[in-house]
Design a protein around this motif. Structure first.
Motif, PDB file in Angstrom:
ATOM      1  N   GLY A   1       0.835  -1.203   0.000  1.00 12.87           N
ATOM      2  CA  GLY A   1       0.000   0.000   0.000  1.00 12.87           C
ATOM      3  C   GLY A   1       0.863   1.243   0.000  1.00 12.87           C
ATOM      4  O   GLY A   1       1.319   1.688   1.049  1.00 12.87           O
TER       5      GLY A   1
ATOM      6  N   ALA B   1      -0.279   4.016  -1.652  1.00 15.05           N
ATOM      7  CA  ALA B   1      -1.164   5.157  -1.907  1.00 15.05           C
ATOM      8  C   ALA B   1      -1.270   6.056  -0.687  1.00 15.05           C
ATOM      9  O   ALA B   1      -1.238   5.586   0.450  1.00 15.05           O
TER      10      ALA B   1
ATOM     11  N   PRO C   1     -12.454   4.115   4.864  1.00 12.80           N
ATOM     12  CA  PRO C   1     -11.955   2.797   5.286  1.00 12.80           C
ATOM     13  C   PRO C   1     -10.436   2.785   5.209  1.00 12.80           C
ATOM     14  O   PRO C   1      -9.850   3.434   4.336  1.00 12.80           O
TER      15      PRO C   1
ATOM     16  N   LEU D   1      -5.374  -0.653   3.956  1.00 12.23           N
ATOM     17  CA  LEU D   1      -4.237  -1.466   4.394  1.00 12.23           C
ATOM     18  C   LEU D   1      -4.619  -2.328   5.608  1.00 12.23           C
ATOM     19  O   LEU D   1      -4.357  -3.539   5.630  1.00 12.23           O
TER      20      LEU D   1
ATOM     21  N   PHE E   1       3.184   1.845   3.940  1.00 14.46           N
ATOM     22  CA  PHE E   1       4.090   2.986   3.888  1.00 14.46           C
ATOM     23  C   PHE E   1       3.699   3.963   4.990  1.00 14.46           C
ATOM     24  O   PHE E   1       2.524   4.032   5.360  1.00 14.46           O
TER      25      PHE E   1
ATOM     26  N   LYS F   1       2.465   1.835  13.622  1.00 17.45           N
ATOM     27  CA  LYS F   1       1.559   1.377  12.551  1.00 17.45           C
ATOM     28  C   LYS F   1       1.779  -0.087  12.221  1.00 17.45           C
ATOM     29  O   LYS F   1       0.829  -0.815  11.910  1.00 17.45           O
TER      30      LYS F   1
END
Ligand code: C5P
Length: 400
Positions: A275, A277, A307, A310, A325, A339
């Motif tokens: 991910g 984005a 939502p 990831l 990321f 995270k």
């Protein structure tokens, strides 16, 4: 012998007596299934004629930058785009020096300067004094530091009558290098990777939206690096202004919800999810159906949470190897590790944003990658180079 089936190799030939060995190299590459196109420097044509290479490769040989035989003003860019790998054999001290300094004064060096994410290998061929010269040695170290492969030279008798290092390695050995280059680079064969890239666009009304500065470059480079290694790639992309990578299934979306849906339509049989984005965390709770008019001095827009794609992927019953990321302006390590745990990721790549020259919208970046029980820094490099390193690192851990 079909290890190189479908591979496109651009062979650059510069002016050395070893140019005759390139005849056999082309034959060997063809025998392994590769298609070869040749670019010669003018001085190379003094040693072997273009006609010879045309006959052996079955393709026209390119020498001139300009002239009646040139079909397109951007032939150098097209040749660079066509190739999966460029090999310069023989590579003279002069060509090596030009590559080092980005000089582009003929077709071959211009093609090389136009390269962005294609690999380049050089097979040095020169007199031992030229090879030992500190200028050449510094140039070679510089090329190698940029990830350019240096194949050879060998020791032995030289055309000048001396014995020492500087001979071009034999065609058989060069062909082995090419084969192992592609073998190493096929480690993703049979692996399906879903990648998200770019920003999302969350409408406020029919003409306005919330978005961010993500260019999509990092995600696109990662998609190309995975495809280069033989993976089946699905790229789910928010609105970006860069061209879709060739040969990769790309699904264009606008909003986080659309990105979520496209990911989940493709994730079931995926092995790896990356991910990259920059998904908008919030969207307008109820986008206006008509353009919002300017009236009161203050305007409040209610936002609602999007939502977390990831986290949703990582929470699947049998999730793919999930990589996130983290773009942070401060306290990178603390946030990234947080995270990793909270979203139950296998790996997270953190980068600093808000500093010039890296991160969003830049061509370069540096990453600090964390996983449970380890971390690795990937120093400042082009996003293409960094993507390759990250993909190699993901593969090490995916296999483990
Ligand atoms: O929590 P944060 O947004 O900083 O996490 C960044 C990571 O989570 C990135 O990999 C990003 O692609 C992903 N993400 C997501 N869906 C969201 C927000 C972030 O997939 N709604």
């Amino acid at each position: 012998m079909d290890e190189l089936n479908g591979k496109k190799i651009l062979l650059g030939i510069s002016g050395g007596i070893a140019a005759y060995k390139s005849i056999e190299l082309i034959r060997r590459l063809n025998d392994s299934g590769a298609e070869v196109r040749v670019v010669m420097t003018k001085s190379a044509t003094e040693f072997v004629t273009p006609l010879t290479f045309e006959a052996i490769s079955g393709n026209p040989v390119h020498v001139e930058m300009f002239g009646p035989r040139i079909k397109s003003a951007i032939e150098h860019v097209e040749l660079a785009r066509w190739a999966d790998l460029i090999v310069i054999a023989p590579a003279t001290a002069n060509v090596i020096a030009k590559l080092t300094h980005g000089i582009a004064d003929d077709l071959l060096t211009t093609v090389c300067l136009a390269l962005t994410d294609i690999d380049l290998a050089v097979a040095p061929a020169m007199n031992l004094g030229m090879w030992k010269n500190p200028a050449t040695q510094e140039n070679i170290a510089s090329l190698s530091g940029r990830g350019i492969k240096i194949w050879g030279p060998a020791e032995g008798f030289q055309a000048c009558g001396e014995i020492g290092s500087g001979r071009m390695i034999e065609a058989a050995e060069l062909a082995d290098h090419v084969r192992s280059y592609f073998a190493v680079n096929q480690t993703y064969g049979g692996v399906k990777v879903v990648i998200t890239a770019g920003p999302t666009r969350e409408p406020l009304d029919p003409v306005r939206f919330i978005t961010n500065r993500s260019s999509g470059k990092m995600g696109y480079e990662i998609a190309s690096a995975c495809a280069e290694r033989g993976a089946e790639v699905v790229l789910v992309s928010g609105p970006v202004s860069i061209a879709a990578p060739e040969g990769i299934k790309t699904i264009d979306v606008e909003t986080a919800q659309e990105m979520h849906d496209a990911v989940f339509a493709n994730i079931v049989d995926a092995d790896i999810y990356i991910g990259t984005a920059a998904v908008a965390d919030y969207r307008a709770a109820t986008p206006a159906e008509q353009k919002i008019k300017k009236s009161a001095d203050e305007l409040s827009i209610e936002l609602t949470k999007n939502p977390d794609i990831l986290a949703d992927v990582a929470a699947m019953d049998t999730p793919p190897f999930t990589v996130g990321f983290a773009a942070e302006t401060n306290d990178i390590e603390i946030y990234a590790k947080g995270k990793l745990q909270k979203k139950k990721l296998k790996m997270i790549a953190a980068n600093q944003v808000g500093v010039s020259g890296t991160g969003f919208d830049s061509d370069n970046n540096k990453l600090h990658v964390y996983w449970n029980g380890g971390d690795r820094e990937l120093p400042l490099a082009s996003k293409a180079e960094l993507a390759r390193e990250l993909v190699a690192l993901i593969m090490e851990h995916y296999d483990a």
